[in-house]
Design a protein around this motif. Structure first.
Motif, short mmCIF file in Angstrom:
data_model
loop_
_atom_site.label_atom_id
_atom_site.label_comp_id
_atom_site.label_asym_id
_atom_site.label_seq_id
_atom_site.Cartn_x
_atom_site.Cartn_y
_atom_site.Cartn_z
N LYS A 122 -8.28 -2.83 -0.31
CA LYS A 122 -7.23 -1.82 -0.40
C LYS A 122 -5.91 -2.46 -0.80
CE LYS A 122 -4.75 1.09 2.75
NZ LYS A 122 -4.58 1.31 4.18
N LEU A 123 -5.59 -3.60 -0.16
CA LEU A 123 -4.34 -4.28 -0.48
C LEU A 123 -4.33 -4.76 -1.92
CD1 LEU A 123 -3.51 -6.56 2.59
CD2 LEU A 123 -2.32 -4.53 1.85
N THR B 77 0.84 -1.20 0.00
CA THR B 77 0.00 0.00 0.00
C THR B 77 0.88 1.25 0.00
OG1 THR B 77 -0.17 -0.32 2.37
CG2 THR B 77 -2.07 -0.91 1.09
N PHE C 22 -10.11 -13.67 -3.85
CA PHE C 22 -9.68 -12.88 -5.00
C PHE C 22 -10.84 -12.42 -5.87
CE2 PHE C 22 -5.64 -14.93 -3.94
CZ PHE C 22 -4.85 -13.80 -3.91
N ALA D 36 6.45 -5.57 -12.34
CA ALA D 36 5.13 -4.98 -12.17
C ALA D 36 5.25 -3.51 -11.78
CB ALA D 36 4.34 -5.76 -11.13
N ALA E 172 0.02 -12.39 -5.33
CA ALA E 172 0.13 -13.24 -6.51
C ALA E 172 0.68 -14.61 -6.13
CB ALA E 172 1.03 -12.57 -7.55
N VAL E 173 1.67 -14.61 -5.26
CA VAL E 173 2.25 -15.85 -4.79
C VAL E 173 1.21 -16.65 -4.01
CG1 VAL E 173 3.94 -16.77 -3.16
CG2 VAL E 173 4.62 -15.01 -4.78
N VAL F 160 13.65 -12.74 -9.22
CA VAL F 160 12.38 -12.99 -9.89
C VAL F 160 12.41 -14.30 -10.70
CG1 VAL F 160 10.60 -11.94 -11.29
CG2 VAL F 160 12.29 -10.51 -10.20
N ARG G 129 -1.99 -16.57 -4.34
CA ARG G 129 -3.01 -17.12 -5.23
C ARG G 129 -2.52 -18.38 -5.92
NH1 ARG G 129 -7.39 -14.17 -9.03
NH2 ARG G 129 -8.75 -15.97 -8.89
N SER H 89 0.23 -14.53 -11.01
CA SER H 89 -0.74 -13.46 -11.24
C SER H 89 -1.75 -13.37 -10.11
CB SER H 89 -1.47 -13.72 -12.56
OG SER H 89 -2.62 -12.94 -12.62
N VAL H 90 -2.15 -12.15 -9.79
CA VAL H 90 -3.24 -11.98 -8.81
C VAL H 90 -4.58 -12.16 -9.50
CG1 VAL H 90 -3.16 -10.67 -6.68
CG2 VAL H 90 -2.30 -9.63 -8.77
N ALA I 260 6.17 -1.61 -14.80
CA ALA I 260 5.01 -1.45 -15.67
C ALA I 260 4.15 -0.29 -15.20
CB ALA I 260 4.18 -2.74 -15.67
N GLN I 261 4.13 -0.10 -13.89
CA GLN I 261 3.29 0.93 -13.31
C GLN I 261 3.80 2.34 -13.58
OE1 GLN I 261 0.42 -0.24 -10.07
NE2 GLN I 261 0.81 -0.83 -12.12
N ALA J 258 -3.69 -2.16 -4.42
CA ALA J 258 -2.34 -1.59 -4.42
C ALA J 258 -1.32 -2.49 -5.11
CB ALA J 258 -1.90 -1.34 -2.98
N VAL J 259 -1.70 -3.75 -5.37
CA VAL J 259 -0.73 -4.66 -5.98
C VAL J 259 -0.44 -4.24 -7.41
CG1 VAL J 259 -0.30 -7.05 -6.66
CG2 VAL J 259 -1.56 -6.57 -4.56
N PRO J 260 0.82 -3.94 -7.71
CA PRO J 260 1.13 -3.57 -9.09
C PRO J 260 1.07 -4.81 -9.96
CG PRO J 260 3.15 -3.67 -7.81
CD PRO J 260 2.03 -3.96 -6.87
N SER J 261 0.78 -4.62 -11.22
CA SER J 261 0.63 -5.76 -12.10
C SER J 261 1.12 -5.39 -13.49
CB SER J 261 -0.84 -6.16 -12.14
OG SER J 261 -1.06 -7.00 -13.24
N VAL J 262 1.66 -6.37 -14.21
CA VAL J 262 2.09 -6.08 -15.58
C VAL J 262 0.92 -6.16 -16.54
CG1 VAL J 262 4.49 -6.77 -15.31
CG2 VAL J 262 2.80 -8.47 -15.94
N GLU J 263 -0.18 -6.74 -16.06
CA GLU J 263 -1.34 -6.85 -16.94
C GLU J 263 -2.19 -5.59 -16.81
OE1 GLU J 263 -2.44 -9.58 -14.32
OE2 GLU J 263 -1.54 -11.35 -15.22
N GLY J 264 -2.80 -5.21 -17.89
CA GLY J 264 -3.78 -4.11 -17.88
C GLY J 264 -3.28 -2.83 -17.26
N ARG J 265 -2.13 -2.34 -17.71
CA ARG J 265 -1.62 -1.09 -17.15
C ARG J 265 -2.41 0.09 -17.70
NH1 ARG J 265 3.39 0.85 -18.03
NH2 ARG J 265 2.85 1.75 -20.03
N ALA K 241 2.45 1.72 -3.41
CA ALA K 241 1.55 2.36 -4.36
C ALA K 241 1.53 3.87 -4.15
CB ALA K 241 0.14 1.79 -4.20
#
Lengths: 322, 263
Positions: B252-253, A189, B242, A217, B215-216, B186, B218, A261-262, A220-221, B256-263, A192
């Protein structure tokens, strides 16, 4: 049309050790454009931090710059006198480090440390510098800044300390901000928040940012442009959107593929076999060849050059003639 | 069927007595209820300082609880003697975050893996021991020739494999993994995550998996508990968490997770 603000040309750097020189950067070149965020992504030992330190010549004593140029405002920073470099370091090019807790001096108040930076570069009265310090803290989102100037770093949380570091780096409105893993030690958090803060300040001040991270990631942000570093060499450089949607280098493809992936549950993660090379490991051909699923004979013989096409460059024979 | 770990109304308070001034109390765990069913992976997610690691320590018996109960395979761990704990620990082993700190640099891999066996007097015969050590290394996909090497000769990922092999040496039913991949590169994280999943399935291990990385979680976990300030704010199956997070803190958490998908 964007203009280049910093150019790194064929930067070569090594560490002197008892067993001879260990090369860390093998000819790194890139151009940072004004008002852009360039993310340098790499694993540990890839040379990303050493590269950042070399930009300001803050290298440890056993580091040897073996060649190349770093050009800022038409001057090569690497051959510049220490006294002239002082006018650039902190004022024109500022840096924030990974661990905010250990980069602040624990026995000085936040106010003293912020004002110190101002006094080092400007003729400014104590009241004026204090006023400016309050402004800066407010700008990075610290409430009740006037009072908090008298606090010591231990009274701040990790995220707050990083805000103070950012405030310090921004104190003299630098042209370039180098951020070396600024969010790695922080919770998601807070991460971010800090990313948004850097991005906003970058836009407001028209600053250029070199953002160093191991986290794709995060890159990417925040990034406009991404450079992927592996074993001291640029493997791939491309505009962020393109790099993440269509990575060309097998290493970048592997890295992106191996991320959990989340958004969805994966049964098995795809893996890059083996381990990243350590500095000093000798390779004949492409440094990634030993782990590369697409490697062929040529890859083991000579290191591929950077192939350029449509605004991106890739160090891979698969891109030859495309 | 008993559960691997049951935690009921667990409290842990640390007291701080300064040299001068009055003593203060910090309630690190405030009434934790958790159940790790046999053969499942329970993820414990939260930000730094929320009490994740303290909870692990209490479950492992490294720290005593202030109040509440911990049942390991149905057995209450409060008031166990040192000897009883030793028996208990054959069923429950741990993998720590930093493989650079958790392996003694003066020990060869052989000695590292042998230590738990020596303590419990297992595979005492030389030939059996050798055979078993090789089997352990194979289980974590390392070369048996590594037995006579020392930790400094290995990369972070390889070290973590050795730490996992050591945890598996006593063939435990329960594994506590405290951020086992967060110190790794990574490109190496994925290898270790796949390995943990594979081992979990093969041995039907019950794993308490502590992480700050959603992500881990999940990828690996069946159930997930989200912790904040020593309390569990959401505790449900991974899928539900999820797809339909309920607690404001979880939302909220996740946001806040950054992701390479859908930026």
């Amino acid at each position: 049309m964007s203009e280049p603000i910093l150019q790194v040309q064929d930067l070569r750097l090594g560490f002197a050790t008892d067993s001879g020189s260990v090369p860390v950067l093998h000819g790194l070149s890139y151009t940072l454009e004004k008002g852009k965020v360039l993310a340098v992504v790499g694993e540990s030992g890839s040379g990303k931090t050493v590269h950042a330190l070399s930009l300001l010549k803050l290298l440890p004593p056993n580091a040897r710059i073996e060649g190349g140029k770093i050009i800022y405002q038409g001057k090569n920073l690497l051959t510049m006198k220490e006294s002239s470099l002082r006018h650039i370091r902190g004022k024109k090019i500022a840096m924030i480090f990974q661990d905010p807790g250990s980069s602040l001096n624990p026995v000085l108040t936040i106010g003293e440390q912020l004002c110190e930076t101002l006094h080092a570069h400007q003729k400014i009265s104590k009241t004026a510098s204090r006023k400016r310090a309050v402004e800066l803290l407010t700008q990075v989102g610290i409430t009740d800044a006037e009072k908090r100037l008298n606090d010591y770093p231990f009274q701040f949380s990790g995220g707050m300390c990083q805000r103070v570091m950012i405030a310090m780096a921004l104190a003299l409105s630098p042209d370039i901000l180098i951020a070396d893993e600024p969010t790695t030690a922080l919770d998601v958090t807070i991460q971010a928040q800090i990313l948004t803060l850097i991005k906003n300040l970058q836009k407001q001040n028209g600053m250029s940012v070199i953002f160093i991270t191991h986290n794709l990631a995060v890159a990417a942000q925040i990034a406009d442009e991404v450079l992927v570093l592996y074993a001291g060499q640029c493997m791939e450089q491309a505009p962020a959107a393109q790099l993440f949607s269509r990575p060309l280098h097998p290493y970048t493809q592997g890295l992106l593929g191996s991320l959990a992936s989340v958004r969805q549950k994966t049964d098995k993660l795809s893996v890059i076999a083996g381990n990243p090379p350590r500095p000093g490991d000798k390779t004949e051909g492409c440094p990634f060849a030993a782990r590369c699923p697409k490697a062929f004979e040529k890859c083991y013989k000579a290191c591929p050059p950077l192939y350029e096409q449509a605004g991106r460059s890739t160090r891979c024979y698969l891109q030859e003639g495309k | 069927m008993t559960n691997a770990i049951v935690v009921k109304q667990l409290y842990k308070t640390y007291e701080h007595k300064p040299w001068l001034g009055t003593k203060t109390q910090k309630e690190v765990l405030q009434g934790i209820d958790l159940t790790l069913p046999r053969g499942k992976v329970l993820g414990l997610v939260g930000e730094s300082g929320c009490g994740k690691s303290t909870l692990c320590k209490v479950i492992l018996g490294i720290e005593p609880a202030t109040s509440g109960t911990v049942l390991i395979n149905g057995q209450n761990t409060s008031g166990l003697s040192v000897r009883q704990w030793r028996v208990m620990r054959r069923q429950m082993q741990v993998v720590f975050q930093d493989p650079y700190a958790s392996l003694d640099p003066r020990f060869s891999v052989r000695k590292l893996l042998s230590e738990p066996l020596d303590i419990h007097g297992l595979y005492a015969h030389k030939q059996d021991r050798e055979e078993y050590l090789r089997e352990l290394l194979r289980a974590v996909q390392l070369d048996a020739a590594f037995l006579d090497r020392y930790p400094h000769e290995f990369s972070g990922g390889q070290r973590q494999r050795i730490a996992i092999a050591r945890a598996l040496a006593l063939n435990p039913q329960i594994l506590i993994a405290d951020e086992p991949v967060s110190a790794l590169d990574v490109s190496v994280q994925a290898q270790i995550l796949n390995l943990l999943k594979e081992i979990q399935r093969q041995r039907n291990l019950s794993i308490l998996f502590v992480t700050h990385d959603f992500a881990v979680a999940r990828f690996l976990c069946d159930d997930i508990a989200v912790m904040q300030n020593g309390q569990i704010v959401e505790y449900t199956t991974a899928e539900t968490l999820f797809e339909h997070p309920q607690a404001a803190y979880t939302k909220k958490l996740l946001a806040a997770v950054p992701s390479v998908e859908g930026r």
